[in-house]
Design a protein around this motif. Structure first.
Motif, mmCIF file in Angstrom:
data_model
loop_
_atom_site.group_PDB
_atom_site.id
_atom_site.type_symbol
_atom_site.label_atom_id
_atom_site.label_comp_id
_atom_site.label_asym_id
_atom_site.label_seq_id
_atom_site.Cartn_x
_atom_site.Cartn_y
_atom_site.Cartn_z
ATOM 1 N N TYR A 57 -19.680 -0.912 -2.370
ATOM 2 C CA TYR A 57 -19.994 -2.167 -2.932
ATOM 3 C C TYR A 57 -18.811 -3.049 -2.981
ATOM 4 N N VAL A 58 -17.530 -2.885 -2.239
ATOM 5 C CA VAL A 58 -16.568 -3.645 -2.313
ATOM 6 C C VAL A 58 -16.036 -3.573 -0.474
ATOM 7 N N PRO A 59 -15.655 -4.512 -0.087
ATOM 8 C CA PRO A 59 -15.105 -4.437 1.251
ATOM 9 C C PRO A 59 -13.802 -3.755 1.273
ATOM 10 N N GLY A 60 -13.410 -3.393 2.767
ATOM 11 C CA GLY A 60 -12.073 -2.887 2.954
ATOM 12 C C GLY A 60 -12.065 -1.483 2.606
ATOM 13 N N TRP A 61 -10.926 -1.032 3.261
ATOM 14 C CA TRP A 61 -10.631 0.465 3.210
ATOM 15 C C TRP A 61 -9.693 0.851 2.222
ATOM 16 N N HIS A 62 -9.709 1.625 1.135
ATOM 17 C CA HIS A 62 -8.993 1.919 0.144
ATOM 18 C C HIS A 62 -8.389 3.406 -0.118
ATOM 19 N N LEU A 63 -7.432 3.676 -1.096
ATOM 20 C CA LEU A 63 -7.233 5.055 -1.304
ATOM 21 C C LEU A 63 -8.424 5.346 -2.210
ATOM 22 N N LEU A 151 -2.352 -0.916 1.939
ATOM 23 C CA LEU A 151 -1.137 -1.050 2.821
ATOM 24 C C LEU A 151 0.149 -1.416 2.043
ATOM 25 N N ARG A 152 0.232 -1.907 0.918
ATOM 26 C CA ARG A 152 1.544 -2.190 0.503
ATOM 27 C C ARG A 152 2.010 -0.454 -0.212
ATOM 28 N N ARG A 153 0.908 0.204 -0.830
ATOM 29 C CA ARG A 153 1.380 1.486 -1.354
ATOM 30 C C ARG A 153 1.778 2.385 -0.392
ATOM 31 N N ILE A 154 1.120 2.335 0.788
ATOM 32 C CA ILE A 154 1.629 3.227 2.066
ATOM 33 C C ILE A 154 2.861 2.663 2.385
ATOM 34 N N ALA A 155 3.384 1.413 2.382
ATOM 35 C CA ALA A 155 4.538 1.174 2.994
ATOM 36 C C ALA A 155 5.791 1.510 2.028
ATOM 37 N N GLU A 156 5.310 1.376 0.565
ATOM 38 C CA GLU A 156 6.273 1.899 -0.478
ATOM 39 C C GLU A 156 6.438 3.251 -0.438
ATOM 40 N N ILE A 157 5.508 4.122 -0.133
ATOM 41 C CA ILE A 157 5.750 5.787 -0.086
ATOM 42 C C ILE A 157 6.509 6.078 1.230
ATOM 43 N N PHE A 158 6.019 5.539 2.330
ATOM 44 C CA PHE A 158 6.203 6.067 3.775
ATOM 45 C C PHE A 158 7.377 5.207 4.280
ATOM 46 N N GLY A 159 7.467 3.839 4.104
ATOM 47 C CA GLY A 159 8.068 2.782 4.662
ATOM 48 C C GLY A 159 9.496 2.509 3.850
ATOM 49 N N GLY A 160 9.791 2.813 2.663
ATOM 50 C CA GLY A 160 10.886 2.442 1.964
ATOM 51 C C GLY A 160 10.790 1.247 1.412
ATOM 52 N N GLU A 161 9.630 0.628 1.434
ATOM 53 C CA GLU A 161 9.709 -0.701 0.659
ATOM 54 C C GLU A 161 9.689 -0.556 -0.636
#
Length: 167
Positions: A57-63, A151-161
């Motif tokens: 019911y919504v586009p895109g890939w999510h957690l 993408l932001r959550r992944i970058a915060e956890i694994f990319g040090g953002e």
């Protein structure tokens, strides 16, 4: 007047699916004036991959994740959502990594993000009325349609953002 492109704009739906998604959020807003949700960043260290879902019911890939029900704790909601959306069971307690204000959903929506590194998956998640697709994706090869917030959550956890206060 030049309007700057909103990266979330591409993930909003028009027509019936978009209307249905807005009705869904309105229902929860009326039922629970302050909404609280959880998302799980399920990480498979061996394959350096994360579990993502694509809703019907919504586009895109999510957690994976969803709303916290009445009388549920954040962790209970996470356990329920992971089971429903991915056939995933926790084998150790998850780690709450951050809380975010989800101003895109409403002026009162907040989301807790958990990191899950110890889990089992009883079976691959098959499509159903809510989940169109689900699976593990290598961090360096995420689906093109992964949402900006994911993408932001992944970058915060694994990319040090820096962790944003906003979803």
């Amino acid at each position: 007047m030049n309007r700057q492109a909103d990266p979330e704009e591409a993930f909003r739906q028009a027509g019936w699916p978009g209307f249905r998604a807005r009705l869904f959020h309105l229902y929860f807003l009326l039922r629970r004036p302050m909404t609280l949700g959880v998302r799980g960043l399920v990480y498979n260290r061996a394959s350096n991959s994360v579990f993502l879902i694509r809703h019907t019911y919504v586009p895109g890939w999510h957690l994976p994740g969803g709303g916290v029900e009445v009388s549920e704790t954040l962790e209970q909601a996470l356990v329920r959502e992971l089971a429903e959306e991915g056939n995933i069971a926790l084998t150790t307690p998850p780690v709450l990594k951050s809380m975010h204000f989800n101003r895109r959903s409403s002026k009162r929506d907040h989301v807790g993000l958990y990191l899950i590194e110890a889990f089992s998956q009883t079976a691959p998640k098959l499509p159903d009325h809510e989940i169109a697709e689900a699976g593990f994706f290598p961090l360096d090869h995420l689906p093109q349609e992964t949402t900006p917030a994911t993408l932001r959550r992944i970058a915060e956890i694994f990319g040090g953002e820096r962790i944003s206060p906003y979803w």
